[in-house]
Structure formats: C-alpha cells, structure tokens
Design a protein around this motif. Structure first.
Motif, short mmCIF file in Angstrom:
data_model
loop_
_atom_site.label_atom_id
_atom_site.label_comp_id
_atom_site.label_asym_id
_atom_site.label_seq_id
_atom_site.Cartn_x
_atom_site.Cartn_y
_atom_site.Cartn_z
N MET A 190 3.66 -25.72 60.69
CA MET A 190 4.14 -25.83 59.31
C MET A 190 3.50 -24.77 58.44
N HIS A 191 4.32 -24.14 57.59
CA HIS A 191 3.82 -23.14 56.65
C HIS A 191 2.87 -23.84 55.67
N PRO A 192 1.73 -23.21 55.34
CA PRO A 192 0.78 -23.88 54.43
C PRO A 192 1.38 -24.21 53.07
N ASP A 193 2.32 -23.40 52.58
CA ASP A 193 2.96 -23.71 51.29
C ASP A 193 3.75 -25.01 51.35
N GLN A 194 4.27 -25.35 52.53
CA GLN A 194 4.97 -26.62 52.71
C GLN A 194 3.99 -27.76 52.92
N ALA A 195 2.87 -27.46 53.56
CA ALA A 195 1.91 -28.51 53.90
C ALA A 195 1.15 -29.02 52.68
N ILE A 196 0.78 -28.12 51.78
CA ILE A 196 -0.08 -28.52 50.66
C ILE A 196 0.54 -29.65 49.83
N PRO A 197 1.81 -29.57 49.41
CA PRO A 197 2.38 -30.70 48.65
C PRO A 197 2.36 -32.00 49.45
N LYS A 198 2.60 -31.91 50.75
CA LYS A 198 2.60 -33.12 51.58
C LYS A 198 1.18 -33.71 51.68
N LEU A 199 0.19 -32.84 51.76
CA LEU A 199 -1.19 -33.32 51.80
C LEU A 199 -1.58 -33.97 50.47
N LEU A 200 -1.16 -33.36 49.37
CA LEU A 200 -1.51 -33.89 48.06
C LEU A 200 -0.85 -35.23 47.78
N GLU A 201 0.31 -35.49 48.42
CA GLU A 201 0.97 -36.78 48.24
C GLU A 201 0.13 -37.94 48.76
N GLN A 202 -0.81 -37.65 49.63
CA GLN A 202 -1.59 -38.71 50.27
C GLN A 202 -2.81 -39.15 49.46
N VAL A 203 -3.08 -38.48 48.34
CA VAL A 203 -4.28 -38.83 47.57
C VAL A 203 -3.91 -39.14 46.12
N ARG A 204 -4.76 -39.88 45.46
CA ARG A 204 -4.59 -40.23 44.06
C ARG A 204 -5.86 -39.85 43.29
N PRO A 205 -5.71 -39.50 42.03
CA PRO A 205 -6.90 -39.18 41.22
C PRO A 205 -7.75 -40.43 40.99
N VAL A 206 -9.04 -40.20 40.82
CA VAL A 206 -9.91 -41.31 40.45
C VAL A 206 -9.53 -41.77 39.04
N THR A 207 -9.75 -43.04 38.78
CA THR A 207 -9.47 -43.57 37.44
C THR A 207 -10.73 -44.07 36.75
N ASP A 208 -11.80 -44.24 37.50
CA ASP A 208 -13.07 -44.70 36.91
C ASP A 208 -13.65 -43.60 36.03
N THR A 209 -14.15 -43.99 34.87
CA THR A 209 -14.72 -43.02 33.94
C THR A 209 -16.12 -43.46 33.53
N GLU A 210 -16.83 -42.54 32.94
CA GLU A 210 -18.14 -42.82 32.37
C GLU A 210 -18.36 -41.91 31.17
#
Length: 417
Positions: free
Chosen positions: A14-34
C-alpha cells in the motif's frame, strides 16, 4: 534494457499516502484536560480557545527613542520646527503633566505617548539646544506611534484549541496576561526492545551481539514529540517475558511502541505474542526504508510496531507514528513542507516503493536550492540519518535519477532536527 523490479514491490503493498488516513482512523484524540501554569505549557496542546482580555498594545506607545509632539504644531512650510521640551516619558514611568502648544516630551521605545500628542520623531532627526528641540524633516501624523489595540482588540480570539504551545505562543499568552492554561493531558508512550543479541551500551560485545541503538533513537524521537515516555528496557527472547512486557506496557501507557519482530513470516516471539494478546494488523507498505509495520491495540493502548533496521525504524516513526501521536494529542492536522531542489548527486532506485533517501539540502552561490544524498542508503546505516537534514522523496514507480534533476525534498521538522 528493462529495469529490474524491486523484489518488495508486490501489488499488495500500500502506498503510504493511502495508508496514513487508514491508520489515523484507528485512533481518537485524548479528551482529558488539566490546567497548568504558563511555564508548564511549552510543548503542550491547547484544549480551549483563548481570547485576549486586553487591547494589545494596551496604550499608544512609541516605536522609537525620540520626541513626542502634536503634528499640527509643526511648520508645514519650512518642514522644520522648534518645540519646547516639557518633560519625559519612559517605559513604566508616564509623563503626567499638561501638554502645551509647541511642546514636546522626551520619549523612549515602548513608553506611553502622552494624551494629546500624536507623533514621534526619532532622535537622530532632531537637534537639541537646552530645552529647545528642533524637529527636522517630519514624516507624517502618527509616525512612529503604535496605536492601542492595533495588534489585538479585547475579545479577539488569539489561539484555538489544538495548537501546540511553542515559544511564540508562550510569549503571546504572557503578553495578554494569561497565567494558567487548559491543555490536553500528556500522552504516555511505553517502549522496549527484544532480542538476546542486544547488549547495553558500554558493555562488551560477544560474537553475534550488537548494541541496543533503536531504543535510544526512539527515546529521542518521543522526547521531541512532547510525550511522556516510559523505557521498559531490553526484553529477552522468552515468550512469557515478552507477554509480561506487553501487558505491563499497555497497563500504563496510551501507546506501546516496539521495533523489530513485525515482518511477515519472521521467526520471532514478538509477532506470536502480538497475535495472542492484541488486535493487530500487519501492514505491508510501499515505503523504503520500511515496508513492515504493525498497528492495532493491546488492551486499551494503541500499538505501533516499527521495523527493526535502525533507519527503517526512524523513517516509519517520522512518516507514520508521528501523525498518529499528533492526532492522539489533539493537535490540529498539519501538512508536511515540500520544496524543489536540484540534485547534485545521482540516485540509484528500483521502481516499486516510495523512497525517502537521506539528503543534505543547501543553497548554492546563485541562491538556488541543491540537495545531495548522504552516501550509502542502506536501512542499517544510521549515520545517514545523522548527516541528513531532509528526505529526498522518490515516487513509487520512479527509477534511477541523474544528477541535475529537480527533485522533491522534505526538510526535517523539529522531531528530527
């Protein structure tokens, strides 16, 4: 003559330009703050929009050392006027007297312009004779005066959530009087190396042994990525030890990061334990150096598995893991910077994978950007990363590239610089 294909250029890559969006779909930003104090915010990610609670600058002030006066008091015919000095205005010490016609005050850079005055003449364009100040060749009304609120008006949004607080942002926050900031909590990343052949730095090497360098490179990269890293050391090639290491890492970190043991078909306990302990996808990417990459979850932690070769490990971290960490930290997505440069050394390349060859970007005597590769580009030659300040990007089906070709260059950002 036909060009021999890269043996790693299977159609399944897989071309890395195609892979990066698919990899990013698997994670979510943290929501905890301080909430942290201003000195603690450097490198952290802002979790709230911030507006200025004051005008900036908060008062009319001088941008020069010189004399403040009313422009209307000048002689418009001779462009030369003598004014009477009635006081001074210094930063933190305002002139508090009453202004009079044909008067002026000595003023320093940053000092408040007294109410009623509207112009400042730099001292180099004046002549003093006691308390008589001659204004030579005045420019225009308002010259050298920084007006209240000309940079920011009270209530103007200054920073948006998702911004990394760097030196300039830190200074702006101090300028508008912010002492505490709400930020996303810092990510924790646990990492370790596996292999009986790995020895600690400073020890003697037996035949077949090597120093554990990847762990130090990963530590350096994570430090630049503004995360809290947890170094779990070297784990021996023992299934239960590796299993315990993965569980231990996942219990205390947001991400578990390893290098080596993710190649398809590799006779390694790491891949076996990953299959048993996590939900891991093994990726074959059209990237060189690199190709093998693993991502998924172990418990509640995101897992990223880098190739074992030192350069491959650093390149895949930079191109794949770093964007993942950015998203997890809540950072606003950014686009890499690319520039064009003339190649001063020929490049050998087989079609099949996108290559990130290590290069040295510079400017020649004519002001043109030039780039030369650092020498041998083997994935085990970590000195090529040390010598480089950029990647020379070669497209997937590109072949050999002669000297003089205009190529695409990606200068290193703060993670690698």
């Amino acid at each position: 003559m036909s060009v021999k294909a890269d043996p790693c250029s299977q159609p399944s890559l897989m071309h890395p330009d195609q892979a990066i969006p698919k990899l990013l779909e698997q994670v979510r930003p943290v929501t905890d703050t301080e909430v942290v104090t201003l000195p603690e915010t450097l490198g952290r990610v802002l979790a709230e929009d911030l507006a200025s609670c004051i005008d900036l600058p908060p008062f009319d002030n001088s941008s020069m050392d010189g004399y403040a006066f009313r422009f209307e008091d000048l002689n418009s015919l001779t462009h030369q006027t003598t004014l009477t000095l009635i006081g001074s205005s210094f930063a933190g010490h305002c002139f508090e007297g009453e202004i009079t016609p044909k008067s002026c005050v000595r003023i320093m850079t940053g000092a408040p312009v007294p109410a009623g005055y509207d112009t400042v003449q730099m001292q180099e364009e004046t002549e003093a004779d006691g308390n008589l100040i001659q204004i030579n060749h005045p420019k225009s009304k308002g010259a050298n005066v920084r007006r209240r609120g000309e940079e920011l008006r009270q209530g103007t949004k200054v920073l948006k959530a998702g911004v990394e607080i760097k030196a300039a942002e830190l200074g702006v926050l101090a300028t508008i009087g912010v002492s505490q900031v709400q930020v996303y909590r810092q990510l924790k990343v646990a990492f370790f190396s596996t292999g009986d052949e790995l020895r600690p730095v400073g020890s003697d090497l037996a035949p077949g042994q090597i120093y554990d360098s990847n762990r130090y490179s990963i530590q350096g990269l994570l430090s630049r990525a503004n995360v809290e890293w947890i170094d779990l050391g070297v784990i021996p090639d023992d299934p239960e030890a590796i299993r315990h290491a993965f569980r231990n890492a996942a219990n205390q970190a947001d991400m578990v990061l390893t290098s080596g043991g993710v190649s398809v078909g590799e006779a390694d306990f790491t891949k076996q334990i990953l299959d048993e302990e996590g939900q891991i996808t093994f990726w074959k990417l059209a990237i060189k150096p690199g190709k093998p990459f693993a991502m998924g979850r172990i418990g509640k932690a995101v897992f990223c598995g880098l190739p074992g070769n030192p350069v491959s490990s650093m390149v895949t971290f930079y191109k794949l893991v770093w964007p993942i960490l950015n998203k997890m930290q809540g950072l606003t997505p950014s686009t890499p910077l690319f520039v064009n440069a003339k190649l001063t050394t020929p490049i050998r390349k087989q079609p099949g994978r996108v290559e990130y060859q290590r290069g040295i970007l510079s400017r020649n005597a004519q002001g043109e950007l030039e780039v030369a590769i650092t020498g041998s580009q083997g994935s085990g030659m970590l000195t090529s990363m040390m010598l480089a300040n950029c990647f020379v990007l070669l497209e997937q089906f590109q072949g050999d590239t002669p000297e003089g070709t205009i190529v695409t260059v990606e200068p290193f950002n703060s993670v690698l610089c």
